[in-house]
Design an enzyme around this catalytic site. Structure first.
Site, PDB file in Angstrom:
ATOM      1  N   CYS A   1       0.918  -1.305   0.089  1.00  0.00           N
ATOM      2  CA  CYS A   1      -0.038  -0.082   0.033  1.00  0.00           C
ATOM      3  C   CYS A   1       0.941   1.365  -0.081  1.00  0.00           C
ATOM      4  O   CYS A   1       0.384   2.358  -0.242  1.00  0.00           O
ATOM      5  CB  CYS A   1      -1.060   0.027   1.228  1.00  0.00           C
ATOM      6  SG  CYS A   1      -2.227  -1.346   1.235  1.00  0.00           S
TER       7      CYS A   1
ATOM      8  N   HIS B   1      -3.366   7.400   2.454  1.00  0.00           N
ATOM      9  CA  HIS B   1      -3.787   6.088   2.098  1.00  0.00           C
ATOM     10  C   HIS B   1      -5.330   5.900   2.437  1.00  0.00           C
ATOM     11  O   HIS B   1      -5.759   6.088   3.543  1.00  0.00           O
ATOM     12  CB  HIS B   1      -2.813   5.036   2.629  1.00  0.00           C
ATOM     13  CG  HIS B   1      -3.093   3.634   2.281  1.00  0.00           C
ATOM     14  ND1 HIS B   1      -3.523   3.253   0.984  1.00  0.00           N
ATOM     15  CD2 HIS B   1      -3.130   2.540   2.959  1.00  0.00           C
ATOM     16  CE1 HIS B   1      -4.064   1.952   1.131  1.00  0.00           C
ATOM     17  NE2 HIS B   1      -3.827   1.528   2.409  1.00  0.00           N
TER      18      HIS B   1
ATOM     19  N   ASN C   1     -10.069  -0.171  -0.167  1.00  0.00           N
ATOM     20  CA  ASN C   1      -8.685  -0.199  -0.059  1.00  0.00           C
ATOM     21  C   ASN C   1      -7.966  -0.739  -1.291  1.00  0.00           C
ATOM     22  O   ASN C   1      -8.207  -1.965  -1.565  1.00  0.00           O
ATOM     23  CB  ASN C   1      -8.147  -0.992   1.294  1.00  0.00           C
ATOM     24  CG  ASN C   1      -6.804  -0.892   1.120  1.00  0.00           C
ATOM     25  OD1 ASN C   1      -5.961  -0.511   0.427  1.00  0.00           O
ATOM     26  ND2 ASN C   1      -6.079  -1.152   2.455  1.00  0.00           N
TER      27      ASN C   1
HETATM   28  O1  UT7 Z   1      -3.666  -1.086   3.335  1.00  0.00           O
HETATM   29  C1  UT7 Z   1      -3.175  -1.749   4.543  1.00  0.00           C
HETATM   30  C2  UT7 Z   1      -3.534  -1.199   5.796  1.00  0.00           C
HETATM   31  N1  UT7 Z   1      -4.676  -1.771   6.301  1.00  0.00           N
HETATM   32  C3  UT7 Z   1      -5.517  -1.324   7.041  1.00  0.00           C
HETATM   33  O2  UT7 Z   1      -4.999  -0.079   7.577  1.00  0.00           O
HETATM   34  C4  UT7 Z   1      -6.622  -1.956   7.633  1.00  0.00           C
HETATM   35  C5  UT7 Z   1      -6.457  -1.657   9.651  1.00  0.00           C
HETATM   36  N2  UT7 Z   1      -7.305  -2.356  10.124  1.00  0.00           N
HETATM   37  C6  UT7 Z   1      -8.634  -2.068  10.187  1.00  0.00           C
HETATM   38  O3  UT7 Z   1      -8.944  -1.069   9.410  1.00  0.00           O
HETATM   39  C7  UT7 Z   1      -9.514  -2.351  11.158  1.00  0.00           C
HETATM   40  O4  UT7 Z   1      -8.874  -3.130  12.131  1.00  0.00           O
HETATM   41  C8  UT7 Z   1     -10.531  -3.442  10.647  1.00  0.00           C
HETATM   42  C9  UT7 Z   1     -11.532  -2.739   9.802  1.00  0.00           C
HETATM   43  C10 UT7 Z   1      -9.874  -4.491   9.926  1.00  0.00           C
HETATM   44  C11 UT7 Z   1     -11.535  -4.050  11.638  1.00  0.00           C
HETATM   45  O5  UT7 Z   1     -12.181  -3.085  12.419  1.00  0.00           O
HETATM   46  P1  UT7 Z   1     -12.017  -3.316  14.305  1.00  0.00           P
HETATM   47  O6  UT7 Z   1     -12.734  -2.149  14.609  1.00  0.00           O
HETATM   48  O7  UT7 Z   1     -10.591  -3.425  14.426  1.00  0.00           O
HETATM   49  O8  UT7 Z   1     -12.670  -4.713  14.328  1.00  0.00           O
HETATM   50  P2  UT7 Z   1     -12.372  -5.814  15.234  1.00  0.00           P
HETATM   51  O9  UT7 Z   1     -11.262  -6.573  14.424  1.00  0.00           O
HETATM   52  O10 UT7 Z   1     -12.147  -5.617  16.492  1.00  0.00           O
HETATM   53  O11 UT7 Z   1     -13.757  -6.732  15.117  1.00  0.00           O
HETATM   54  C12 UT7 Z   1     -14.914  -6.615  16.001  1.00  0.00           C
HETATM   55  C13 UT7 Z   1     -15.876  -7.507  15.921  1.00  0.00           C
HETATM   56  C14 UT7 Z   1     -15.463  -8.931  15.963  1.00  0.00           C
HETATM   57  O12 UT7 Z   1     -16.307  -9.632  16.583  1.00  0.00           O
HETATM   58  P3  UT7 Z   1     -16.279 -10.180  18.171  1.00  0.00           P
HETATM   59  O13 UT7 Z   1     -14.785 -10.708  18.052  1.00  0.00           O
HETATM   60  O14 UT7 Z   1     -15.929  -8.829  18.884  1.00  0.00           O
HETATM   61  O15 UT7 Z   1     -17.368 -10.916  18.320  1.00  0.00           O
HETATM   62  C15 UT7 Z   1     -15.261  -9.523  14.521  1.00  0.00           C
HETATM   63  O16 UT7 Z   1     -15.086 -10.655  14.639  1.00  0.00           O
HETATM   64  O17 UT7 Z   1     -16.489  -7.415  14.436  1.00  0.00           O
HETATM   65  C16 UT7 Z   1     -16.286  -8.830  13.682  1.00  0.00           C
HETATM   66  N3  UT7 Z   1     -16.068  -8.827  12.351  1.00  0.00           N
HETATM   67  C17 UT7 Z   1     -17.050  -8.361  11.476  1.00  0.00           C
HETATM   68  N4  UT7 Z   1     -18.219  -8.206  11.826  1.00  0.00           N
HETATM   69  C18 UT7 Z   1     -19.178  -8.002  10.652  1.00  0.00           C
HETATM   70  C19 UT7 Z   1     -14.870  -8.567  11.621  1.00  0.00           C
HETATM   71  N5  UT7 Z   1     -15.140  -8.438  10.357  1.00  0.00           N
HETATM   72  C20 UT7 Z   1     -16.569  -8.202  10.245  1.00  0.00           C
HETATM   73  C21 UT7 Z   1     -17.324  -7.984   9.202  1.00  0.00           C
HETATM   74  N6  UT7 Z   1     -18.532  -7.814   9.300  1.00  0.00           N
HETATM   75  N7  UT7 Z   1     -16.805  -7.843   7.851  1.00  0.00           N
END
Ligand code: UT7
Length: 324
Positions: A114, A251, A281
């Site tokens: 990225c 980004h 992204n």
């Molecule tokens: O370009 C390269 C750089 N990449 C990035 O910059 C990405 C960086 N990371 C992020 O953008 C975020 O961490 C994410 C968008 C990937 C995730 O957001 P988050 O607020 O960190 O969510 P989380 O991983 O803490 O997930 C919260 C909950 C989880 O459930 P539990 O464990 O709390 O029951 C996940 O399993 O949301 C669940 N979850 C989803 N639910 C619905 C994860 N993905 C999804 C989904 N739909 N697509």
């Protein structure tokens, strides 16, 4: 006379097919609400059957050439930043060169995920300033749909396909440092984070391209800190304050990362370019896509100062200060 690299044009291309959050609700356990709240993304574009990274790169390049009133024969360098090349070799850049019928000149790919576009821009800047090339097409192009695990809801909702391009032109530089075009670039990598974001396959490992695997929390945390650091390096190096910069062009990965970084830098969101709602992204294509949209709409005006920043797998990150 010494040269600097002026940005004379931008272009972009998104595939016709838009895959909305609602569409994804039908294939994985997710919701439009979750995706939008957690990432700011509403839809992503997906390449058509048989549409390759080089095809998208050529379309973005043509849109930049048209805008500048140039022909491919005016170009003597092509650099493509991509993580999803058409082939293992030759590079996507030479496929683009052949597709555009551009003359003999330098052409190669840059792989910094990225952050790839910032790396490519910095490399092109060096080539122009050392007299290796006069006009370089710097392209970021990705067909991430090829390396997405469409059953993994934690990643498949975030990424999309697309391409963006800028044309850099050698211009005479008055004084010792450029005051226009690419003013400075700062590039960084830290391989100790290589397991935070990677593909679980590769040419050397198993002859496959693999799928994206991401530790979202870790990448999120590092992204805010490291991109802010890279922006601050650019400001310090140029004796500027954040308020001197007209536009932050981050980004386009996650609106919460963009907002947190802007807050840390004390840049109001009115001066931050946000386009991710429309394309998600797109990795190396993200920055040139985000630059082209406001350049075309007239939101970013010639002569304004833009600070580009990106972070990706590696981790790799960096910033570029440009007077447009
Ligand atoms: O370009 C390269 C750089 N990449 C990035 O910059 C990405 C960086 N990371 C992020 O953008 C975020 O961490 C994410 C968008 C990937 C995730 O957001 P988050 O607020 O960190 O969510 P989380 O991983 O803490 O997930 C919260 C909950 C989880 O459930 P539990 O464990 O709390 O029951 C996940 O399993 O949301 C669940 N979850 C989803 N639910 C619905 C994860 N993905 C999804 C989904 N739909 N697509």
């Amino acid at each position: 006379m010494p040269k600097y690299a002026h940005v004379i044009s931008t272009g972009s291309y998104l595939p016709e097919k838009a895959l909305t959050n609602k569409d994804l609700e039908k294939t994985v356990d997710t919701s439009d609400e979750w995706i939008f709240q957690r990432s700011g993304i509403r839809q992503r574009h997906i390449a058509a059957e048989g549409e390759l990274t080089s095809d998208m790169a050529i379309k973005a390049a043509k849109s930049a050439l048209d805008k500048a009133g140039l022909n491919p024969s005016d170009i003597d360098g092509i650099i493509v930043a991509t993580t999803t090349p058409d082939l293992t070799f030759p590079s996507t850049a030479v496929i683009v060169q052949a597709g555009l019928k551009a003359p003999v000149g330098l052409a190669f790919d840059v792989q910094a995920v990225c952050a790839g576009f910032i790396y490519a821009l910095s490399t092109a800047n060096g080539l122009i300033r050392t007299g290796q090339a006069k006009r370089i097409l710097v392209i970021g192009a990705e067909k991430l749909s090829s390396i997405i695990n469409w059953e993994d809801r934690t990643t498949c909702v975030l990424f999309g396909d697309g391409a963006g391009a800028v044309i850099l032109e050698a211009r005479d530089m008055e004084g010792e440092k450029p005051s226009e075009g690419i003013i400075s670039t700062h590039l960084y990598a830290d391989g100790s984070f290589k397991n935070a974001l990677y593909t679980n396959g590769g040419v050397g490992l198993n002859g496959l391209s693999g799928h994206i695997v991401m530790n979202g929390h870790e990448v999120f945390k590092q992204a805010v800190n490291l991109m802010s650091e890279a922006v601050n390096k650019a400001l310090e190096y140029n004796n500027l304050k954040a308020s001197d910069v007209d536009w932050l062009v981050p980004h386009q990965a996650n609106i919460r990362i963009i907002e947190s970084t802007a807050k840390k830098l004390k840049v109001p969101m009115e001066r931050v370019v946000v386009t991710l709602q429309n394309h998600g992204n797109t990795s190396a294509a993200s920055i040139p896509l985000a630059l082209d949209v406001p350049m075309r709409s007239g939101m970013i005006k010639p002569g304004q100062l833009a600070l580009l920043e990106a972070l990706g797998g590696g981790l790799t990150w960096g910033s570029a200060l440009i007077r447009l």
